[in-house]
Write a protein that holds these residues in place. Structure first.
Motif, PDB file in Angstrom:
ATOM      1  N   CYS A  97       0.826  -1.212   0.000  1.00  0.00           N
ATOM      2  CA  CYS A  97       0.000   0.000   0.000  1.00  0.00           C
ATOM      3  C   CYS A  97       0.858   1.259   0.000  1.00  0.00           C
ATOM      4  O   CYS A  97       1.863   1.339   0.698  1.00  0.00           O
ATOM      5  CB  CYS A  97      -0.940   0.005   1.205  1.00  0.00           C
ATOM      6  N   SER A  98       0.433   2.247  -0.783  1.00  0.00           N
ATOM      7  CA  SER A  98       1.149   3.517  -0.878  1.00  0.00           C
ATOM      8  C   SER A  98       0.698   4.520   0.174  1.00  0.00           C
ATOM      9  O   SER A  98       1.435   5.453   0.506  1.00  0.00           O
ATOM     10  CB  SER A  98       0.937   4.130  -2.262  1.00  0.00           C
ATOM     11  N   ILE A  99      -0.535   4.343   0.648  1.00  0.00           N
ATOM     12  CA  ILE A  99      -1.140   5.239   1.638  1.00  0.00           C
ATOM     13  C   ILE A  99      -1.990   4.386   2.577  1.00  0.00           C
ATOM     14  O   ILE A  99      -2.624   3.423   2.146  1.00  0.00           O
ATOM     15  CB  ILE A  99      -2.047   6.294   0.966  1.00  0.00           C
ATOM     16  N   ARG A 120       8.356   2.175   6.935  1.00  0.00           N
ATOM     17  CA  ARG A 120       8.304   2.031   5.475  1.00  0.00           C
ATOM     18  C   ARG A 120       8.025   3.351   4.776  1.00  0.00           C
ATOM     19  O   ARG A 120       7.823   3.384   3.558  1.00  0.00           O
ATOM     20  CB  ARG A 120       7.225   1.012   5.105  1.00  0.00           C
ATOM     21  N   GLU A 121       7.947   4.424   5.564  1.00  0.00           N
ATOM     22  CA  GLU A 121       7.705   5.768   5.035  1.00  0.00           C
ATOM     23  C   GLU A 121       6.395   5.838   4.247  1.00  0.00           C
ATOM     24  O   GLU A 121       6.324   6.426   3.159  1.00  0.00           O
ATOM     25  CB  GLU A 121       8.884   6.233   4.181  1.00  0.00           C
ATOM     26  N   ILE A 122       5.357   5.252   4.810  1.00  0.00           N
ATOM     27  CA  ILE A 122       4.021   5.285   4.212  1.00  0.00           C
ATOM     28  C   ILE A 122       3.147   6.218   5.034  1.00  0.00           C
ATOM     29  O   ILE A 122       2.891   5.966   6.218  1.00  0.00           O
ATOM     30  CB  ILE A 122       3.389   3.875   4.177  1.00  0.00           C
ATOM     31  N   PRO A 123       2.669   7.328   4.466  1.00  0.00           N
ATOM     32  CA  PRO A 123       1.846   8.279   5.222  1.00  0.00           C
ATOM     33  C   PRO A 123       0.540   7.658   5.709  1.00  0.00           C
ATOM     34  O   PRO A 123       0.015   6.721   5.096  1.00  0.00           O
ATOM     35  CB  PRO A 123       1.564   9.396   4.209  1.00  0.00           C
ATOM     36  N   ILE A 124       0.028   8.202   6.809  1.00  0.00           N
ATOM     37  CA  ILE A 124      -1.257   7.757   7.352  1.00  0.00           C
ATOM     38  C   ILE A 124      -2.230   8.931   7.387  1.00  0.00           C
ATOM     39  O   ILE A 124      -1.900  10.011   7.879  1.00  0.00           O
ATOM     40  CB  ILE A 124      -1.121   7.213   8.787  1.00  0.00           C
TER      41      ILE A 124
END
Length: 346
Positions: A97-99, A120-124
């Motif tokens: 998932c990217s976001i 993993r530097e994935i924004p929430i």
């Protein structure tokens, strides 16, 4: 022979130009693919189910309108368990998932999810159930989309006050006070506490004299609210003149209790909800629910989708109006029988 030879340079030149044109022609771009992971606290919650449906529609719409972007939404339901949700978020991240869009099962316990995403530097994008401010400061890639619980409570109080002042029979025992009960969402839940507090305080500020008979927890659930309401009716009989519920499902559960007991209409209390779900709006039309407060699921879904796409593409974030660089709040709206139709049309 001389004529043929004279044409050779022209043929070579034409072929060269054709090759160059072919090389420089724009090739069709492959759409940018992005998977959006959506983790919600409980899909049995009517409002959350409708909100996530709106969110899916928003992502589908953007994919259909933009041939350079292909969005896939994957939804997971924690069924009220933060432990389940933590595991589901890990699965979403493992799936690429990217976001992440997260509706927390426990708004006070987001740290494991934040740690997993930050690694993993994935924004929430948190939505609907707001984390505490300290947790939102753990990382600069945390955002929140929702609404102001104070406004919801204030509007519910204003609607209730207007109905009481307009109805001489609202105070059925004519003691100069309105005896009321509250159906509250969750123990210690910020929105539940605030909605109740502001509704009651607004009624008092509007000049309504109140007497609290009971407050019961029903966990946003219609069936639980029916059971709690039946207990309160058994205890207080016909004394109850007003029911304030933190959401529509609990208000409808209270109405169900009176129906099950075959209570005559003349002794029914006034009922008020919050959220403006489809069933809640229909109950306003049917004049079972006196009024509700519309929680703009369409606007919230659009804001979540706009923010998600901006974070994925790296474009448009500067055009989004944040509060404190992290928060997006959508307004509530009062809904009465006079204009309920315009909300159903949404």
């Amino acid at each position: 022979m001389k004529t043929i030879n004279s044409k050779i340079p022209h043929i070579i030149l034409a072929a060269t130009l054709l090759t160059c044109v072919s090389c420089s022609s724009p090739q069709p771009d492959t759409p940018e693919k992005a998977r959006i992971g959506v983790a919600c606290y409980n899909q049995s919650d009517t409002y959350i189910r409708q909100l996530t449906n709106c969110l899916r529609d928003q992502f589908d719409q953007r994919t259909n309108e933009n041939d350079q972007l292909a969005l896939t939404m994957t939804l997971r339901d924690a069924a009220g368990s933060q432990r389940n949700q933590n595991d589901q978020v890990k699965e979403l991240l493992d799936a690429g998932c990217s976001i992440l869009c997260v509706n927390l099962a426990d708004r006070a316990d987001p740290s494991e999810i934040i740690d997993l995403a930050r690694e993993r530097e994935i924004p929430i994008i948190f939505f609907n159930r707001e984390p505490v401010a300290e947790d939102m400061m753990q990382w600069d890639q945390l955002y929140y989309v929702g609404a102001d619980a104070k406004q919801a409570g204030r509007m519910q109080g204003e609607l209730a006050a207007a109905a009481i002042l307009a109805d001489a029979q609202a105070d059925r025992n004519h003691d100069g006070k309105i005896q009321y009960v509250v159906l509250e969402g969750e123990p210690g839940h910020q929105d539940a506490i605030i909605r109740t507090e502001y509704a009651v305080n607004t009624l008092i500020h509007q000049g309504i004299q109140l007497e609290k008979l009971s407050c019961q927890i029903a966990n946003w659930n219609r069936a639980q609210a029916q059971n709690r309401m039946m207990q309160m009716i058994s205890q207080h009989q016909n004394q109850i003149e007003l029911v304030l519920a933190n959401n529509d499902d609990m208000a409808l559960g209270a109405i169900d209790a009176y129906k099950k007991l075959n209570v005559t209409e003349s002794v029914l209390p006034l009922f008020f909800g919050i959220d403006g779900t489809d069933v809640g709006l229909k109950a306003v039309i049917d004049k079972e629910l006196n009024a509700t407060v519309y929680n703009d699921k369409e606007g919230q879904a659009e804001s979540i989708a706009n923010l998600a796409v901006s974070l994925i593409t790296g474009q448009g974030t500067d055009d989004i109006s944040f509060m404190n660089e992290k928060y997006i709040y959508l307004p509530y709206f009062k809904v009465t029988a006079d204009h309920v139709g315009e909300f159903l049309e949404r």
